[in-house]
Design an enzyme around this catalytic site. Structure first.
Site, PDB file in Angstrom:
ATOM      1  N   GLY A  32       0.803  -1.086  -0.104  1.00  0.00           N
ATOM      2  CA  GLY A  32      -0.061  -0.022  -0.115  1.00  0.00           C
ATOM      3  C   GLY A  32       0.954   1.224  -0.092  1.00  0.00           C
ATOM      4  O   GLY A  32       2.164   1.232   0.208  1.00  0.00           O
ATOM      5  N   VAL A  34       2.388   4.855   0.975  1.00  0.00           N
ATOM      6  CA  VAL A  34       2.907   5.459   2.382  1.00  0.00           C
ATOM      7  C   VAL A  34       1.758   6.102   3.034  1.00  0.00           C
ATOM      8  O   VAL A  34       0.860   6.728   2.712  1.00  0.00           O
ATOM      9  CB  VAL A  34       3.823   6.498   1.996  1.00  0.00           C
ATOM     10  N   GLY A  37      -1.484   2.592   6.523  1.00  0.00           N
ATOM     11  CA  GLY A  37      -1.814   1.469   7.750  1.00  0.00           C
ATOM     12  C   GLY A  37      -1.215   0.323   7.696  1.00  0.00           C
ATOM     13  O   GLY A  37      -1.966  -0.574   8.370  1.00  0.00           O
ATOM     14  N   GLU A 108       5.874  -6.661   5.836  1.00  0.00           N
ATOM     15  CA  GLU A 108       5.399  -5.238   5.082  1.00  0.00           C
ATOM     16  C   GLU A 108       6.263  -4.962   3.985  1.00  0.00           C
ATOM     17  O   GLU A 108       7.590  -4.906   3.929  1.00  0.00           O
ATOM     18  CB  GLU A 108       5.765  -4.247   6.282  1.00  0.00           C
ATOM     19  N   ILE A 168       0.285  11.313   7.017  1.00  0.00           N
ATOM     20  CA  ILE A 168       1.679  11.641   6.999  1.00  0.00           C
ATOM     21  C   ILE A 168       1.839  12.899   7.677  1.00  0.00           C
ATOM     22  O   ILE A 168       3.076  13.072   8.578  1.00  0.00           O
ATOM     23  CB  ILE A 168       2.313  11.693   5.640  1.00  0.00           C
TER      24      ILE A 168
END
Length: 241
Positions: A32, A34, A37, A108, A168
């Site tokens: 996903g 930046v 989640g 991740e 962010i």
């Protein structure tokens, strides 16, 4: 000399056996934009005893023999993008091939998003020269053809650029303070083309698409819809919300 000649095949066979003996667990990569989640998602599944969670090796990017490559890349991407992405590719390879006692491995990001999203973005922005892209691609080709980096499922945390930009700003990481909204928008479009529309690059596994725009207070319910597939308790099927 003759004894050395006898020993060489033994060493080679031992190395080959070690590579063969590596049994990859059920591997899920979490992808996903930046701020989409990913940490929240991984924390949710970290409570299970049969799951090994491997976060993005950001601290390694911040300290490569004393150099903060992440910061250098954001400050001067034209100069440092190739150096940074070369190291990202190495550290992600280590994550893929890292031994684990758990039958389910949650990662991740991956070597795939490193190439298909982030290097793609740098190539479009002309932050890397064509020869540099060629080197990255040759390494990527070698890794995917010769190393055990296969995946069984991709979880795409789908977000809108506006939501991730707001997140962010709130988390206020020092390296991210100067990033413009357009960066998140274009990176979102690349993720969409790769994992949602599937019109950009090869997708190495079935994809589950989650609505990651949801607030943290309710996002757990979205995760729970697909827990059994993520934990390898049900056959893998692609889902789009």
């Amino acid at each position: 000399m003759s004894s050395l000649r006898k020993l060489i095949p033994t060493i080679a066979n031992s190395m080959a056996s070690a590579k063969t003996d590596f049994i990859r667990p059920f591997t899920v990569i979490v992808e996903g934009n930046v701020g989409s989640g990913k940490t929240t998602f991984l924390n949710h599944f970290n409570k299970y005893d049969n799951v090994g969670v491997y976060t993005e090796p950001i601290e390694m990017w911040r300290n490569c023999n004393g150099y903060n490559l992440l910061e250098l890349m954001y400050k001067d991407p034209k100069k440092w993008s190739f150096t940074f992405q070369s190291y990202v590719q190495l550290t992600m390879l280590r994550q893929h091939t890292r031994l684990t006692k758990y039958p389910v491995k949650l990662m991740e990001r991956s070597v795939y998003s490193a190439r298909y999203c982030f290097v793609e973005k740098m190539e479009r922005d002309q932050l890397m020269a064509a020869p540099a892209i060629a080197v990255i691609d040759e390494w990527f080709k070698f890794i995917t053809e010769n190393e055990n980096v296969g995946v069984d499922l991709i979880v795409y945390l789908r977000t809108s650029p506006e939501v991730v930009y707001d997140r962010i700003l709130k988390r206020n990481r020092s390296e991210e303070r100067t990033i413009a909204f357009d960066y998140f928008k274009s990176l979102h479009e690349i993720h969409e083309d790769w994992l949602y529309h599937k019109t950009l690059h090869k997708v190495p596994a079935p994809v589950i698409v989650l609505n990651a725009d949801l607030d943290q207070s309710v996002i757990g319910e979205e995760y729970e819809k697909y827990e059994e597939q993520i934990l390898n308790k049900l056959p893998v099927q692609a889902h789009v919300y």
